[in-house]
Design an enzyme around this catalytic site. Structure first.
Site, mmCIF file in Angstrom:
data_model
loop_
_atom_site.group_PDB
_atom_site.id
_atom_site.type_symbol
_atom_site.label_atom_id
_atom_site.label_comp_id
_atom_site.label_asym_id
_atom_site.label_seq_id
_atom_site.Cartn_x
_atom_site.Cartn_y
_atom_site.Cartn_z
ATOM 1 N N ASP A 228 16.367 47.954 20.885
ATOM 2 C CA ASP A 228 16.694 48.051 22.708
ATOM 3 C C ASP A 228 15.142 47.905 23.465
ATOM 4 O OD1 ASP A 228 19.229 49.049 22.079
ATOM 5 O OD2 ASP A 228 18.649 50.627 23.122
ATOM 6 N N HIS A 369 14.412 49.654 18.132
ATOM 7 C CA HIS A 369 13.334 49.195 19.356
ATOM 8 C C HIS A 369 12.346 48.382 19.056
ATOM 9 C CE1 HIS A 369 15.162 53.083 20.411
ATOM 10 N NE2 HIS A 369 15.410 52.841 21.863
HETATM 11 ZN ZN ZN Z 1 15.656 52.305 26.081
#
Ligand code: ZN
Length: 419
Positions: A228, A369
């Site tokens: 993400d 991430h």
């Molecule tokens: Zn996010």
């Protein structure tokens, strides 16, 4: 009597005189004619210049050699082509020899094997002169040679491929004249379909690789790695590792980052990763109106499509994992959650992230991430470990399909465990 003799002698003398005169005239005429013929030949036969690029050969991956040009002149080299400047054929010859008036090019890059024409293109100015002022004075011919780039791996031996070390290619791909071939256990080139290392390859009848597609075995365990908030400066590195292991991941991207890394997104698409949506401004979708939700997702999808030349996003991860019924109703894409949260953003610790990813089993969706260097480092280390354990690293959509799930817009998915 003597008068008669003198008269005859005078007559004979006249005859001889006429003969001598005729002989002289004939010789003069012959000489004149000869000079005339020579002059005509000289005028009509223009000097001829041949400019030839010489054929060369090299082995693939070597430096492309310098192209050599040979200039041959036949005829009168002193012929003047331009009266004012006293420009002669000889002068032109030396100019051509020093590389003036033309350009040499060849499509060979040295990396691809095959035969390539060494092209010689006369300059426009030179061509113009040849066609106009010099058209009666000079003839120029161009002969183009070829550059042969020999295959660095070896050469064909029927259906087999003999390598430079004398052995035959076996269980490997060989690139030959821009085409890929695969040689099996028996050393023969493969035709038709071949399943290998998570891919299905299709070869033509002559063995040329036509297409390759990822193949997900529904019977074998699989994991979907997801990233993400990117792309970020480290994402390319992660993509290289994925590519190396024929692995894929899904990237849920934020609008502002999409603007910064169009090339990274293009690469994602090229290596088979899934293009995911993490909205334009990372706002909680629960706080947005229906129209704003659509706008937050569609605007990112449009940008991704522009970066990839036509591939929009296919799945959305709502920021903070926040959704409710009105988000589900408004979402223009399936909503993908996760079953393993590595908390990489919080720990920023490579080892603890690796440990967390390693708890994943068949059907899990792992959250990471790629904007954090530590997360990318962890992923780079853990990808070969998961492959080693026998997992197929697939995209969210691939995993859904393999498990017989049809993703629906507004549907919420946490994992794809085997039923
Ligand atoms: Zn996010």
């Amino acid at each position: 009597m003597s008068n008669e003799i003198r008269r005859i002698e005078r007559q004979n003398e006249r005859i001889r005189q006429v003969r001598r005169e005729r002989m002289c005239l004939a010789i003069v005429l012959a000489v004149v004619a000869l000079i005339g013929i020579i002059t005509v030949i000289f005028i009509v036969r223009k000097p001829r210049i041949t400019i030839r690029t010489e054929s060369l050969s090299m082995t693939q991956d070597e430096t492309v050699p310098k192209f050599k040009v040979k200039v041959v002149v036949k005829g009168n080299k002193d012929k003047i082509l331009d009266k004012e400047t006293k420009y002669t054929v000889k002068k032109l010859e030396s100019e051509l020899k020093s590389g003036k008036n033309y350009e040499i090019s060849c499509k060979a890059d040295g990396k691809t094997d095959g035969k390539f024409k060494i092209q010689l293109k006369l300059s426009d100015e030179f061509k113009k002169k040849l066609n106009k002022e010099w058209s009666r004075k000079l003839e120029v011919t161009v002969e183009e040679g070829t550059l042969t780039v020999k295959n660095k791996y070896g050469s064909w031996d029927g259906e087999k491929f003999k390598k430079t070390d004398g052995s035959y290619a076996k269980n490997e791909f060989i690139s030959y004249e821009g085409n890929q071939y695969y040689f099996g256990e028996n050393g023969k080139k493969v035709t038709g379909e071949l399943q290998l290392g998570g891919k299905v390859y299709t070869f033509s009848k002559s063995g040329k690789l036509k297409s390759e597609e990822f193949y997900v075995d529904p019977e074998k365990p699989m994991i979907a790695l997801t990233f993400d908030d990117g792309p970020g400066p480290e994402t390319e590195k992660l993509l290289s590792t994925l590519e190396q292991y024929n692995a894929r991941a899904t990237f849920f991207m934020v609008g502002s980052q999409v603007d910064k890394y169009p090339d990274t997104i293009k690469k994602m698409k090229e290596i088979g990763c899934e293009l995911g949506n993490h909205t334009a401004e990372h706002k909680s979708l629960k706080k947005l109106s229906d129209a704003e939700i659509k706008e937050a997702i569609n605007s990112v999808s449009d940008k991704v499509a522009a970066a990839t030349g036509g591939s929009p996003t296919t799945v959305t991860r709502p920021p903070y994992g926040a959704f409710d019924d009105h988000v589900k109703a408004a979402a223009p894409e399936p909503l993908i959650m996760w079953s393993i949260d590595t908390l990489d953003w919080k720990t920023k610790n490579v080892q603890s992230t690796i440990k967390s990813v390693n708890t994943a089993t068949d059907g899990d969706i792992v959250l990471m991430h790629d904007i954090h260097k530590t997360s990318v480092e962890a992923a780079i280390q853990v990808i070969p470990q998961l492959i080693e354990k026998g997992y197929q690293l697939v995209t969210v959509s691939e995993m859904a399909e393999a498990r017989g799930v049809t993703l629906e817009n507004g549907g919420v998915y946490f994992s794809f465990y085997k039923q």
